[in-house]
Design an enzyme around this catalytic site. Structure first.
Site: not given
Ligand code: GRF
Length: 187
Positions: A14, A16, A88-90, A105, A107
């Site tokens: 988390g 981000n 992580m879920k589609i 999203n 990535h």
């Molecule tokens: C990020 O690096 C993002 O690119 C990927 O999952 C990670 C999530 O990191 N999709 P966090 O949980 O925000 O630390």
């Protein structure tokens, strides 16, 4: 400034989410984080919702119709943007069609290169010269929607998976807010 109600989806650390909550406190930043959705009861990121008194929902993705439950919450809170931040879920096609608002999203690669999982190991294996992160709109194909923002850096010959991850995440904290500003710039 009218702030758009935003929901952040997470599955893990988390960082981000934490960054976006902090940014959302800035007067000129166009979102308010109204809800956090998480599919993993052990996700560390839930603490950022708790600490900041943001409502959160831990979803059991094994139950049938779990996405309907999410959609109801989103409607109830008048959410106009979903940010997938390490979720992580589609997301199903049906979900995308029924939400009808913006879903973005982040990535950890320079899309269209290295879609999917285990990006850093694959990037090293392919001896890439540079890498970075991408924020993109979510469509029905994995990691394939229109790109909003990309940030890159040159890979050092000594970089390992952890180095790549740290360098990429530093850029993510810049790219995600920038992408959100861009998404709402002309609306
Ligand atoms: C990020 O690096 C993002 O690119 C990927 O999952 C990670 C999530 O990191 N999709 P966090 O949980 O925000 O630390």
């Amino acid at each position: 400034m009218v702030k758009r109600n935003t929901c952040i989806f997470i599955s893990g650390k988390g960082s981000n989410l934490k960054n976006l909550i902090n940014k959302s406190r800035e007067y000129n930043f166009p979102i308010k984080v109204k809800l956090v959705i998480c599919d993993n009861i052990e996700a560390k990121g839930i603490m950022y919702a708790k600490k900041n008194s943001i409502p959160y929902l831990i979803i059991n993705t094994k139950i049938r119709n779990f996405e309907n439950k999410i959609i109801n919450e989103l409607l109830k809170r008048k959410i106009s943007l979903i940010c997938l931040a390490g979720y992580m879920k589609i997301i199903s096609k049906k979900f995308i069609q029924s939400f009808k608002r913006k879903i973005i999203n982040i990535h950890p690669s320079l899309l269209p290169k290295f879609k999917g999982l285990n990006t850093f190991a694959r990037i090293l294996k392919e001896k890439e010269v540079k890498t970075g992160c991408t924020v993109h709109f979510v469509n029905e194909k994995l990691d394939s929607g229109r790109i909003i923002v990309q940030k890159k850096f040159y890979i050092d010959k000594n970089d390992n998976i952890l180095d790549l991850k740290n360098k990429t995440q530093k850029l993510e904290y810049i790219a995600f807010p920038e992408a959100i500003i861009k998404v709402f710039r002309n609306s």
